[in-house]
Design an enzyme around this catalytic site. Structure first.
Site, mmCIF file in Angstrom:
data_model
loop_
_atom_site.group_PDB
_atom_site.id
_atom_site.type_symbol
_atom_site.label_atom_id
_atom_site.label_comp_id
_atom_site.label_asym_id
_atom_site.label_seq_id
_atom_site.Cartn_x
_atom_site.Cartn_y
_atom_site.Cartn_z
ATOM 1 N N SER A 163 16.014 29.507 -6.348
ATOM 2 C CA SER A 163 15.545 30.042 -7.632
ATOM 3 C C SER A 163 15.349 28.915 -8.654
ATOM 4 O O SER A 163 16.011 27.883 -8.567
ATOM 5 C CB SER A 163 16.565 31.015 -8.217
ATOM 6 O OG SER A 163 16.976 31.959 -7.273
HETATM 7 N N1 SAH Z 1 20.900 31.813 -4.128
HETATM 8 C C1 SAH Z 1 19.874 30.845 -3.780
HETATM 9 C C2 SAH Z 1 18.522 31.488 -3.587
HETATM 10 C C3 SAH Z 1 18.388 32.002 -2.235
HETATM 11 S S1 SAH Z 1 16.839 32.735 -1.856
HETATM 12 C C4 SAH Z 1 19.827 29.755 -4.826
HETATM 13 O O1 SAH Z 1 20.847 29.200 -5.108
HETATM 14 O O2 SAH Z 1 18.788 29.459 -5.341
HETATM 15 C C5 SAH Z 1 17.397 34.269 -1.202
HETATM 16 C C6 SAH Z 1 18.153 34.180 0.082
HETATM 17 O O3 SAH Z 1 18.531 35.515 0.427
HETATM 18 C C7 SAH Z 1 17.384 33.633 1.272
HETATM 19 O O4 SAH Z 1 18.031 32.505 1.768
HETATM 20 C C8 SAH Z 1 17.402 34.791 2.284
HETATM 21 O O5 SAH Z 1 17.532 34.365 3.621
HETATM 22 C C9 SAH Z 1 18.620 35.565 1.825
HETATM 23 N N2 SAH Z 1 18.687 36.967 2.250
HETATM 24 C C10 SAH Z 1 17.715 37.914 2.288
HETATM 25 N N3 SAH Z 1 18.204 39.089 2.722
HETATM 26 C C11 SAH Z 1 19.533 38.888 2.975
HETATM 27 C C12 SAH Z 1 20.599 39.719 3.443
HETATM 28 N N4 SAH Z 1 20.407 40.999 3.760
HETATM 29 N N5 SAH Z 1 21.830 39.162 3.573
HETATM 30 C C13 SAH Z 1 22.038 37.863 3.278
HETATM 31 N N6 SAH Z 1 21.083 37.028 2.820
HETATM 32 C C14 SAH Z 1 19.843 37.531 2.679
#
Ligand code: SAH
Length: 236
Positions: free
Chosen positions: A83
């Site tokens: 993000s």
């Molecule tokens: N928190 C991160 C952003 C991650 S992007 C940051 O620090 O910027 C969103 C993430 O959610 C992705 O890596 C994706 O693989 C994960 N994601 C999507 N659906 C999910 C689920 N059901 N359980 C766990 N992770 C999930």
């Protein structure tokens, strides 16, 4: 940055280079970004300081390090994105994190947001962060460990179901957009707790869910946002 006590041993180990006693070459860039965000978003001192401490460049793929302090999302592999810093800041403000809180994050990515939250809740608190893609979870774990974040546990699994084993949580946040508030997250939230999550498919809204002391649920929309989709049992 933490973990300096372990730094002197492995100066020749490239993996440990960011732990070494060298100045952070990105500090000036990070300071400039944070000063801008502080003005634009009217950030609290707590969130400002936490984000100033966390070296975002270590949480992005190596070839994106120089872009780590632009206020934009960045690709982290596997079709996922980290993000933008302003979004991390806004979600941290909305969560109203306190020292000692137990926090669940759904969607670890590379672990940047988890590190910022770990700063805000301190050593007495704990972040449990769930990521469905094993390779991302492993990379996140590596960086978090190397920086000394002993208060973060990275779990591989479907976070749309929450993580029952460590429940209940003071705060929960989701960094992928859900069709609706997953019921297990509401169940795993303490009375008086809060969830912040994006909801929607093409049109997404960041939503604040509050559970009052009587267990009553209230939802408040914050505004339009853009996240990758939450997949899994309670996802898309
Ligand atoms: N928190 C991160 C952003 C991650 S992007 C940051 O620090 O910027 C969103 C993430 O959610 C992705 O890596 C994706 O693989 C994960 N994601 C999507 N659906 C999910 C689920 N059901 N359980 C766990 N992770 C999930």
């Amino acid at each position: 940055m933490r973990g300096n006590s372990r730094s002197s041993k492995n100066k020749n180990n490239l993996k440990d280079i960011h732990k070494a006693d060298i100045p952070d070459p990105y500090f000036e860039k990070r300071l400039r970004l944070m000063n801008r965000l502080k003005d634009e978003l009217n950030l609290s001192e707590r969130v400002y300081k936490a984000m100033l401490k966390v070296p975002r460049h270590l949480f992005v793929p190596f070839n994106y390090r120089d872009d780590a302090y632009a206020d934009t999302p960045l690709p982290i592999g596997k079709d996922q994105t980290i993000s933008a810093p302003h979004m991390v800041a806004i979600m941290c403000e909305l969560l109203d994190l306190k020292e000692g809180h137990k926090v669940l994050e759904v969607g670890t990515g590379r672990g940047y947001h988890a590190a910022v939250v770990a700063e805000l809740i301190g050593k007495k608190g704990k972040v449990i962060t769930v990521e469905r893609i094993e390779e991302l979870a492993r990379k996140a774990r590596e960086v978090l460990e190397s920086l000394g974040y002993t208060n973060v546990r990275v779990v591989v699994g479907d976070g749309s179901k929450g993580f029952e084993e460590e429940a209940p949580y003071d705060r929960i946040f989701v960094t992928a957009s859900a069709p609706d508030v997953p019921k297990p997250l509401i169940d795993q939230l303490k009375l008086g707790g809060k969830i912040v999550l994006p909801i929607g498919n093409f049109m997404q809204n960041l939503v604040i869910v509050e559970k009052d002391e009587g267990g009553e649920i209230k939802k408040k929309p914050w505004g339009a946002v853009r996240f990758v989709p939450l997949v899994g049992e309670y996802g898309f």
